[in-house]
Design an enzyme around this catalytic site. Structure first.
Site, PDB file in Angstrom:
ATOM      1  N   ASP A  36       1.261  -1.302   0.410  1.00  0.00           N
ATOM      2  CA  ASP A  36      -0.042  -0.408   0.153  1.00  0.00           C
ATOM      3  C   ASP A  36       0.485   1.103  -0.126  1.00  0.00           C
ATOM      4  O   ASP A  36       0.281   2.061  -0.505  1.00  0.00           O
ATOM      5  CB  ASP A  36      -1.432  -0.295   1.084  1.00  0.00           C
ATOM      6  CG  ASP A  36      -1.927  -0.807   0.860  1.00  0.00           C
ATOM      7  OD1 ASP A  36      -2.372  -1.100   2.069  1.00  0.00           O
ATOM      8  OD2 ASP A  36      -2.376  -1.372  -0.096  1.00  0.00           O
ATOM      9  N   SER A  81     -18.739 -22.531 -28.900  1.00  0.00           N
ATOM     10  CA  SER A  81     -18.860 -22.991 -27.734  1.00  0.00           C
ATOM     11  C   SER A  81     -18.054 -24.297 -27.391  1.00  0.00           C
ATOM     12  O   SER A  81     -18.334 -25.325 -28.006  1.00  0.00           O
ATOM     13  CB  SER A  81     -20.885 -22.885 -27.039  1.00  0.00           C
ATOM     14  OG  SER A  81     -21.639 -23.636 -27.720  1.00  0.00           O
ATOM     15  N   LYS A 117     -13.520 -26.815 -15.833  1.00  0.00           N
ATOM     16  CA  LYS A 117     -14.409 -25.966 -16.604  1.00  0.00           C
ATOM     17  C   LYS A 117     -15.421 -25.837 -15.828  1.00  0.00           C
ATOM     18  O   LYS A 117     -16.007 -25.144 -15.010  1.00  0.00           O
ATOM     19  CB  LYS A 117     -15.956 -27.256 -17.408  1.00  0.00           C
ATOM     20  CG  LYS A 117     -16.223 -25.544 -17.876  1.00  0.00           C
ATOM     21  CD  LYS A 117     -17.037 -26.567 -18.779  1.00  0.00           C
ATOM     22  CE  LYS A 117     -18.312 -25.794 -19.917  1.00  0.00           C
ATOM     23  NZ  LYS A 117     -19.138 -24.746 -19.625  1.00  0.00           N
ATOM     24  N   LYS A 292      -9.450 -31.352 -23.766  1.00  0.00           N
ATOM     25  CA  LYS A 292      -8.701 -30.700 -25.512  1.00  0.00           C
ATOM     26  C   LYS A 292      -7.647 -31.753 -26.097  1.00  0.00           C
ATOM     27  O   LYS A 292      -6.335 -31.694 -25.245  1.00  0.00           O
ATOM     28  CB  LYS A 292      -7.881 -29.590 -25.482  1.00  0.00           C
ATOM     29  CG  LYS A 292      -9.339 -28.226 -24.963  1.00  0.00           C
ATOM     30  CD  LYS A 292      -8.364 -26.536 -24.142  1.00  0.00           C
ATOM     31  CE  LYS A 292      -9.416 -26.021 -23.631  1.00  0.00           C
ATOM     32  NZ  LYS A 292      -8.901 -24.801 -23.348  1.00  0.00           N
TER      33      LYS A 292
HETATM   34  N1  LIG Z   1     -14.810 -22.672 -18.524  1.00  0.00           N
HETATM   35  C1  LIG Z   1     -13.924 -23.056 -18.758  1.00  0.00           C
HETATM   36  O1  LIG Z   1     -13.436 -23.064 -18.267  1.00  0.00           O
HETATM   37  N2  LIG Z   1     -12.675 -23.914 -20.205  1.00  0.00           N
HETATM   38  N3  LIG Z   1     -13.633 -23.159 -21.729  1.00  0.00           N
HETATM   39  C2  LIG Z   1     -12.331 -23.667 -22.005  1.00  0.00           C
HETATM   40  C3  LIG Z   1     -12.879 -23.482 -23.619  1.00  0.00           C
HETATM   41  C4  LIG Z   1     -13.763 -23.410 -24.951  1.00  0.00           C
HETATM   42  C5  LIG Z   1     -13.221 -23.246 -25.822  1.00  0.00           C
HETATM   43  C6  LIG Z   1     -11.738 -24.077 -25.881  1.00  0.00           C
HETATM   44  O2  LIG Z   1     -11.363 -24.169 -24.378  1.00  0.00           O
HETATM   45  N4  LIG Z   1     -11.593 -24.305 -21.680  1.00  0.00           N
HETATM   46  C7  LIG Z   1     -11.808 -23.998 -20.482  1.00  0.00           C
HETATM   47  N5  LIG Z   1     -11.015 -24.359 -19.255  1.00  0.00           N
END
Ligand SMILES: NC(=O)n1nc(-c2ccco2)nc1N
Length: 325
Positions: A36, A81, A117, A292
């Site tokens: 700070d 999506s 996710k 992925k």
């Molecule tokens: N919502 C989320 O945590 N996502 N969404 C993707 C995504 C969406 C399209 C490509 O990758 N990857 C992660 N970890």
């Protein structure tokens, strides 16, 4: 004695480094009081020398409320999506579909990057010459809202990239979310003031990001976690998704520490079982996992179907019976 411009430069570098350690590496390096003090000294020097203020200074995170609504942003690369899998069979079918399309590839040896996710709001950050120039919501995937002033208030989103070697134009995509603890405290404060509470952290994050007044967004406990890239111009990224995420972390962006590399459907399902156990103990809500194909070359070979990439799948957890919060 050092000149004002030199002192300002030194303070900015120190504050940026402390922010990086605190927000991205989760390794706080100095006591809050010391941080700070540095911040107050920088702000005082900039007040004395307004001509030395630059948009990427750590003091420039909270802007003024724009007149009218949010401007629209057209995504140069659509933010698509993800297709869903709800069972082990559907996950295995996803991997088999991929292997069948890749001549002579055995799905059990294919490498997958696995991530939680995050249950928040997908956004796009555009960096030009390493400077954050724009933040946008996903919207419908093709058109989103310009929320640059609001994303600038999120402490773990760097206003300028660290290190060097980034592409001239780099789009970083990821999720803005509200950790469970921050969500509970926000609702506690709202109840104490007889204000409306949020139903869940995802709504709270969306509501906080889509505030017209950045001063309100700045008061909300939001975090960002990057999970992919979009536009890449004037530079190269590593050959795999997992190496790209590590590179983003070097440049100062937060990535999820639960990210793992596995092989084949079996590896994905082992990660699923591990994360199902860890889920309740995470500091944030997740509604599934994302698997992925790690190789960018294979991703490009597989491409996208109309709605979602062929190379990625969201593996959702069974819907939790509405737990009373
Ligand atoms: N919502 C989320 O945590 N996502 N969404 C993707 C995504 C969406 C399209 C490509 O990758 N990857 C992660 N970890």
């Amino acid at each position: 004695s050092t000149s004002a411009p030199e002192r300002i430069q030194t303070l900015r570098e120190q504050i940026d480094t402390h922010n990086h350690r605190y927000y991205v590496l989760d390794e706080p390096s100095i006591p809050d009081a010391e941080y700070d003090r540095l911040f107050r000294e920088l702000r005082a020097l900039e007040d004395e020398h307004p001509e030395l203020v630059t948009p990427d200074s750590p003091t420039q995170r909270v802007g003024a409320k724009p007149k009218g609504g949010f401007a629209e942003v057209t995504h140069e690369l659509p933010m698509l999506s993800l297709d869903n899998a709800f069972s082990e069979e559907e996950l295995r079918a996803f991997v088999k579909r991929i292997a069948d399309r890749l001549s002579g590839v055995d799905g059990s040896t294919l490498e997958f990057a696995c991530e939680p996710k995050l249950d928040g709001l997908a956004i796009s950050l555009l960096y030009e010459d390493g400077i954050l120039v724009r933040g946008a919501t996903r919207g419908d995937g093709y058109t989103g809202e310009d929320i640059t002033l609001n994303v600038r208030t999120i402490a773990n989103i760097p206003l300028k990239l660290r290190g060097s070697g980034w592409p001239q134009r780099l789009e970083v995509r990821g999720e803005v979310y509200m950790p469970k603890a921050g969500f509970e405290e926000l609702n506690e404060r709202a109840r104490a003031r007889d204000e409306k509470t949020f139903v869940n952290p995802r709504n709270a994050a969306a509501g906080s990001l889509r505030q017209l007044d950045p001063k309100i967004t700045a008061q909300r406990p939001l975090e960002f976690c990057s999970y992919s890239t979009g536009i890449v111009e004037g530079g190269e990224l590593p050959d795999s998704h997992s190496e790209t995420l590590r590179q983003l972390r070097e440049w100062g962006l937060k990535i999820n520490p639960e990210m793992r590399l596995v092989t084949g459907a079996d590896g994905c399902l082992e990660y699923y079982r591990d994360m199902e156990q860890k889920r309740g103990g995470l500091a944030y809500d997740i509604d599934g996992l994302v698997f992925k194909v790690d190789s960018r070359e294979v991703q490009q070979e597989l491409g996208f179907v109309a709605r979602a990439p062929r190379w990625a799948i969201a593996h959702k957890f069974p819907a939790q019976e509405e737990i009373t919060r």
